[in-house]
Design an enzyme around this catalytic site. Structure first.
Site, PDB file in Angstrom:
ATOM      1  N   SER A 172     -21.900  12.653  -0.524  1.00  0.00           N
ATOM      2  CA  SER A 172     -23.136  12.595   0.249  1.00  0.00           C
ATOM      3  C   SER A 172     -24.355  12.381  -0.636  1.00  0.00           C
ATOM      4  CB  SER A 172     -23.329  13.908   1.024  1.00  0.00           C
ATOM      5  OG  SER A 172     -22.244  14.158   1.881  1.00  0.00           O
ATOM      6  N   HIS A 193     -19.781   6.775   2.823  1.00  0.00           N
ATOM      7  CA  HIS A 193     -20.363   8.053   3.221  1.00  0.00           C
ATOM      8  C   HIS A 193     -20.246   8.225   4.736  1.00  0.00           C
ATOM      9  CE1 HIS A 193     -24.129  10.773   3.726  1.00  0.00           C
ATOM     10  NE2 HIS A 193     -23.016  11.469   3.712  1.00  0.00           N
ATOM     11  N   GLU A 205     -22.398   4.814   5.789  1.00  0.00           N
ATOM     12  CA  GLU A 205     -23.170   4.220   4.698  1.00  0.00           C
ATOM     13  C   GLU A 205     -22.176   3.648   3.677  1.00  0.00           C
ATOM     14  OE1 GLU A 205     -27.471   6.309   4.048  1.00  0.00           O
ATOM     15  OE2 GLU A 205     -25.761   7.484   3.369  1.00  0.00           O
ATOM     16  N   ASN A 243     -29.653  10.820   3.452  1.00  0.00           N
ATOM     17  CA  ASN A 243     -29.829  12.162   2.896  1.00  0.00           C
ATOM     18  C   ASN A 243     -30.997  12.248   1.928  1.00  0.00           C
ATOM     19  OD1 ASN A 243     -27.838  13.354   4.387  1.00  0.00           O
ATOM     20  ND2 ASN A 243     -26.301  13.337   2.779  1.00  0.00           N
TER      21      ASN A 243
END
Length: 462
Positions: A172, A193, A205, A243
């Protein structure tokens, strides 16, 4: 419909026409149309013009925890045979139970037949030896979020899988390039991800490293297509697109919490904007220990000029990680899925305000929304400027499909254009008077606002 029933027919038609034109001219319509086309733009990446995907018929998953099991379910649902690898038989049995539990729930809700459950589970095999991955076309690592652990996994994979197999990490936050260095061929390594729960969330992702080959990237996008997920290309940085931006607007929320807004006020304001849940409800759902581990990892490199709010750490130190421990920012008595406010959390916040020398002040719902969104938009502009995202609409798709941003608002970049970049910049400059270290306007935001351009103009250039 009401007008058609209650009014003469011709007058009912005129009313329908007037209301239709009102909808046509609404910001909600513009947001939804933008989202529709933005989703289709995500597949327009340079690598797909250069290469075709590698073979993708058999997949390995390293790790049978919550994320690994969710990824396995997503792959099984797409008709792919899956080999799950765990460190011992007990961990492997738990991983298989997690997969079975997902299908048991679907059978119980009459959303899947028992025969279909059996057919999908028949495609799942398990092993405790990496050698079982010898014929895998793609291996997805989903182990603990620790660089040393992940590099050790990739070193082992590099020895046993075929030279043409793609190796993917589900990290992540961690540096995909460093993970790739554990192999002899970084060109076959990329980030995939997934978002939890991986079998449900639409976003994937696809993280492209410095040495990732074009056909490796094409394979990541092909996997997303088979899984019926929305793939967004991301570059390498701490947190990638979603993130990285999330960490910044969570920081803005934490600062508001220490300055006087309760976590419950902040969650309510974010829900009023259109999110299904607020940031502290999301922390409790995902598990507060995940963010805590990231904060501890970043502690040595944290900018001392940046304000650091310790309230979330105080909760984690007590073992209050959210739903899975029965309490976090909210209380979850008897395994409840919906939390109730916790007076003890408010007492901890008060104590932290006193320790930090903060005199609490009131925040309206509009104040909360404007700060929360300004932080999001500003960091998104930085992500775009650094080339981590290819285009503004890709950032919109990340937030629409992975973070609960209200679809009718089109995503943070589209929303910023509607509000006006000059207005967003003015807010950031006003907030910078009280905290210039955190509220640094993005050079790209300044450039666009002062030249009268918007983010949409960069979509056309991409």
């Amino acid at each position: 419909m009401r007008a058609a029933v209650e009014l003469p027919f011709d007058e009912g038609l005129r009313t329908e026409r007037a209301l239709f034109l009102q909808c046509l001219d609404s910001p909600q319509r513009a947001g939804l149309i933008h989202a529709f086309f933005a989703e289709r733009e995500t597949a327009k990446i340079p690598e797909l013009k250069q290469a075709r995907p590698r073979r993708l018929e058999r997949v390995g998953v390293i790790g049978g925890g919550t994320m690994g099991a969710g990824i396995a379910v997503a792959l099984l649902d797409a008709g792919l045979p899956v080999v799950m690898v765990e460190q011992d038989d007990a961990a492997l049995a738990r991983g298989r139970q997690r997969v079975e539990h997902v299908y048991d729930l679907l059978v119980g809700k009459n959303r899947m037949s028992a025969d279909e459950r059996g057919a999908r589970l028949a495609r799942l095999t398990g092993a405790t030896d990496y050698a079982a991955l010898g014929d895998a076309d793609l291996v997805i690592e989903a182990v603990f979020e620790d660089m040393d652990v992940k590099q050790a996994v990739f070193t082992q994979l590099d020895r046993v899988v075929r030279p043409d197999a793609v190796l993917a990490t589900n990290t992540s936050y961690l540096d995909v390039d460093r993970i790739a260095q554990a192999t002899r061929d970084p060109g076959r390594v990329l980030g995939l991800h997934f978002f939890s729960p991986a079998n449900i969330m639409k976003l994937l992702e696809v993280v492209v490293g410095r040495d990732t080959a074009a056909d490796t990237v094409a394979t990541g996008f092909e996997l997303a297509r088979r899984l019926r997920k929305i793939a967004v290309r991301a570059g390498v940085c701490d947190g990638f697109i979603g993130n990285r931006i999330l960490a910044v607007h969570r920081q803005a929320a934490d600062m508001m919490m220490e300055d006087g807004a309760s976590p419950y006020d902040i969650d309510a304001a974010v829900r009023d904007f259109g999110y299904p849940m607020g940031p502290y409800q999301m922390v409790d759902l995902a598990g507060g220990d995940i963010g805590w581990a990231t904060r501890k990892r970043r502690a040595a490199t944290r900018d001392p000029a940046l304000r650091y709010v310790q309230i979330p750490d105080r909760l984690c130190e007590r073992g209050w990680f959210g739903q899975k421990t029965g309490r976090g920012f909210y209380l979850y008595p008897d395994g409840a899925r919906h939390g109730t406010p916790d007076p003890e959390v408010l007492a901890i916040i008060d104590a932290e305000r006193q320790r930090a020398g903060v005199a609490p002040r009131a925040f309206s719902a509009e104040d909360i929304q404007r700060r929360y969104l300004a932080a999001m938009i500003n960091e998104a502009a930085n992500v775009l400027r650094e080339g981590i995202a290819l285009r503004p609409s890709d950032i919109d798709m990340v937030f629409l499909s992975g973070y609960g941003f209200p679809r009718h608002r089109g995503g943070p970049m589209h929303y910023a254009d509607r509000v006006g970049l000059a207005n967003v910049l003015a807010d950031i400059r006003a907030y910078a008077k009280e905290d210039p270290a955190f509220w640094k306007p993005s050079p790209l935001l300044i450039e666009l606002a002062e030249s009268g351009r918007d983010f949409a103009s960069l979509n056309q250039a991409a």
